[in-house]
Design a protein around this motif. Structure first.
Motif, PDB file in Angstrom:
ATOM      1  N   ASP A  76       5.055  10.483  -5.976  1.00 31.56           N
ATOM      2  CA  ASP A  76       5.346  10.889  -7.395  1.00 31.56           C
ATOM      3  C   ASP A  76       4.943   9.859  -8.505  1.00 31.56           C
ATOM      4  N   ARG A  77       4.387   8.538  -7.928  1.00 38.80           N
ATOM      5  CA  ARG A  77       3.860   7.622  -8.899  1.00 38.80           C
ATOM      6  C   ARG A  77       2.595   6.980  -8.198  1.00 38.80           C
ATOM      7  N   ASP A  78       2.141   7.941  -7.797  1.00 37.29           N
ATOM      8  CA  ASP A  78       0.655   7.603  -7.050  1.00 37.29           C
ATOM      9  C   ASP A  78      -0.160   7.172  -8.223  1.00 37.29           C
ATOM     10  N   GLY A  79      -0.033   7.595  -9.323  1.00 37.46           N
ATOM     11  CA  GLY A  79      -1.203   7.278 -10.365  1.00 37.46           C
ATOM     12  C   GLY A  79      -1.038   5.605 -10.697  1.00 37.46           C
ATOM     13  N   LYS A  80       0.316   5.111 -10.443  1.00 38.53           N
ATOM     14  CA  LYS A  80       0.111   3.626 -10.392  1.00 38.53           C
ATOM     15  C   LYS A  80      -0.100   3.000  -9.181  1.00 38.53           C
ATOM     16  N   GLY A  81      -0.205   3.512  -8.298  1.00 35.86           N
ATOM     17  CA  GLY A  81      -0.716   3.027  -6.858  1.00 35.86           C
ATOM     18  C   GLY A  81       0.672   2.622  -5.996  1.00 35.86           C
ATOM     19  N   GLY A  98       5.838   4.504  14.716  1.00 34.66           N
ATOM     20  CA  GLY A  98       6.506   5.569  14.125  1.00 34.66           C
ATOM     21  C   GLY A  98       7.095   5.034  12.990  1.00 34.66           C
ATOM     22  N   THR A  99       6.911   3.984  12.228  1.00 37.32           N
ATOM     23  CA  THR A  99       7.496   3.387  10.940  1.00 37.32           C
ATOM     24  C   THR A  99       6.313   3.014   9.850  1.00 37.32           C
ATOM     25  N   TRP A 100       6.408   3.728   8.634  1.00 37.68           N
ATOM     26  CA  TRP A 100       5.494   3.234   7.733  1.00 37.68           C
ATOM     27  C   TRP A 100       5.334   1.815   7.660  1.00 37.68           C
ATOM     28  N   ASP A 101       4.157   1.058   7.563  1.00 35.39           N
ATOM     29  CA  ASP A 101       3.976  -0.219   7.399  1.00 35.39           C
ATOM     30  C   ASP A 101       4.448  -0.800   6.302  1.00 35.39           C
ATOM     31  N   VAL A 102       4.554   0.071   5.065  1.00 37.13           N
ATOM     32  CA  VAL A 102       4.935  -0.607   3.983  1.00 37.13           C
ATOM     33  C   VAL A 102       6.316  -0.888   3.637  1.00 37.13           C
ATOM     34  N   VAL A 129       6.823   0.002  -4.057  1.00 40.28           N
ATOM     35  CA  VAL A 129       5.699  -1.019  -3.668  1.00 40.28           C
ATOM     36  C   VAL A 129       4.308  -0.292  -3.993  1.00 40.28           C
ATOM     37  N   LYS A 130       3.340  -1.417  -3.975  1.00 42.20           N
ATOM     38  CA  LYS A 130       2.030  -1.158  -4.067  1.00 42.20           C
ATOM     39  C   LYS A 130       1.620  -1.102  -2.540  1.00 42.20           C
ATOM     40  N   GLY A 131       1.107   0.133  -2.270  1.00 45.44           N
ATOM     41  CA  GLY A 131       0.347   0.523  -1.030  1.00 45.44           C
ATOM     42  C   GLY A 131      -0.017   1.945  -0.643  1.00 45.44           C
ATOM     43  N   VAL A 132       0.062   2.258   0.587  1.00 43.59           N
ATOM     44  CA  VAL A 132      -0.093   3.655   1.166  1.00 43.59           C
ATOM     45  C   VAL A 132       0.638   3.881   2.228  1.00 43.59           C
ATOM     46  N   TYR A 133       0.849   5.031   2.634  1.00 38.85           N
ATOM     47  CA  TYR A 133       1.699   5.397   3.819  1.00 38.85           C
ATOM     48  C   TYR A 133       0.662   5.290   4.873  1.00 38.85           C
ATOM     49  N   GLU A 134       0.985   4.306   5.724  1.00 39.87           N
ATOM     50  CA  GLU A 134       0.221   4.449   7.278  1.00 39.87           C
ATOM     51  C   GLU A 134       0.924   3.625   8.039  1.00 39.87           C
ATOM     52  N   ASP A 135       0.731   4.066   9.340  1.00 38.52           N
ATOM     53  CA  ASP A 135       1.204   3.324  10.724  1.00 38.52           C
ATOM     54  C   ASP A 135       0.170   2.746  11.537  1.00 38.52           C
TER      55      ASP A 135
END
Length: 252
Positions: free
Chosen positions: A130-135, A78-82, A67-73
């Motif tokens: 791994d696919r950060d280039g596509k966000g 304790g769980t990634w918001d995405v 999915v489009k997004g970033v890893y943040e909580d």
């Protein structure tokens, strides 16, 4: 130019050209690697159906969801918001190979996973760019150990889906061609340059074939044989002196 030198120069030129082509082929595969890595079965989709091939009949590694997004909580639970914001449901899946670990329990369904055995736990080690280039960030997988058949999914927001084994096969082909191009090209160029150097040296140092005349080898002992002309003895003609003392007799 000596014939051998010409042959070496021609071979060297051909080998060098082939090497350059090989290098170009290998370099071209670098871009193909990125294209193969970013091969998606679905992009920006909320539903779809994918055919699992399972070529060897032993089960398939399945699909990965991004999915489009970033890893943040942000809520620090304790769980990634995405992961919390995305729900994926598998509505159809083939049978699974129960000999695969967890395959029978998962039964082809979607499960959250960023790194193996960490699900969507929010920690610095549990990320996948791994696919950060596509966000894109990875949130989970589905159809682990599935046999051949259709997999259908639905999602509450847009997802990107990769077919892991298909991507791996494409990458393997591209890497093989790239290695063949670089290694083969390098070897061919080295041989070509070597032939050109040797051919150039021969062209400068060896005489042309037509300039090489036959060499005269003197006889043993350096003695020349002289030609002998046979002596010619002139013929001698014997003539008798006429006798005037007695006149010829006879008459009337």
């Amino acid at each position: 130019m000596h014939t051998a030198a010409k042959v070496l120069l021609i071979i060297g030129t051909i080998a060098t050209v082939i090497g350059i082509v090989g290098f170009a082929l290998g370099a071209g595969q670098v871009d193909d690697l990125e294209d193969s890595w970013n091969t998606f079965e679905f992009e920006d989709a909320t539903n779809g159906t994918i055919m699992i091939e399972d070529v060897d009949g032993k089960g398939d590694a399945g699909l990965t969801f991004w999915v489009k997004g970033v890893y943040e909580d942000k809520d620090e639970d304790g769980t990634w918001d995405v992961c919390q914001n995305t729900e994926v449901t598998i509505t159809e899946s083939p049978d699974v190979n129960n000999s695969w670990e967890w395959a029978g329990l998962l039964d082809g369904n979607f499960y959250y996973e960023v790194q193996a055995n960490q699900q969507c736990d929010a920690n610095d080690r549990n990320t996948n760019y791994d696919r950060d280039g596509k966000g894109l960030v990875k949130i989970g997988r589905a159809c682990w150990g599935c046999y051949e058949g259709n997999v259908s999914f639905e999602s509450n927001q847009s997802v990107w889906v990769t077919y892991d084994e298909k991507v791996g096969e494409k990458l393997g082909d591209d890497i093989g061609i790239m290695i063949l191009g670089f290694v083969g090209g390098f070897g061919s160029i080295c041989c070509g340059v070597l032939f050109l150097i040797i051919g150039g040296i021969m062209a400068l140092t060896m005489k042309d074939n037509k300039d090489q005349g036959m060499m005269y080898m003197p006889p043993a002992g350096n003695q020349m044989l002289s030609a002998q002309t046979p002596a010619v003895t002139p013929n001698q003609t014997h003539m008798s002196q006429p006798d005037f003392g007695k006149p010829p007799q006879g008459g009337l």
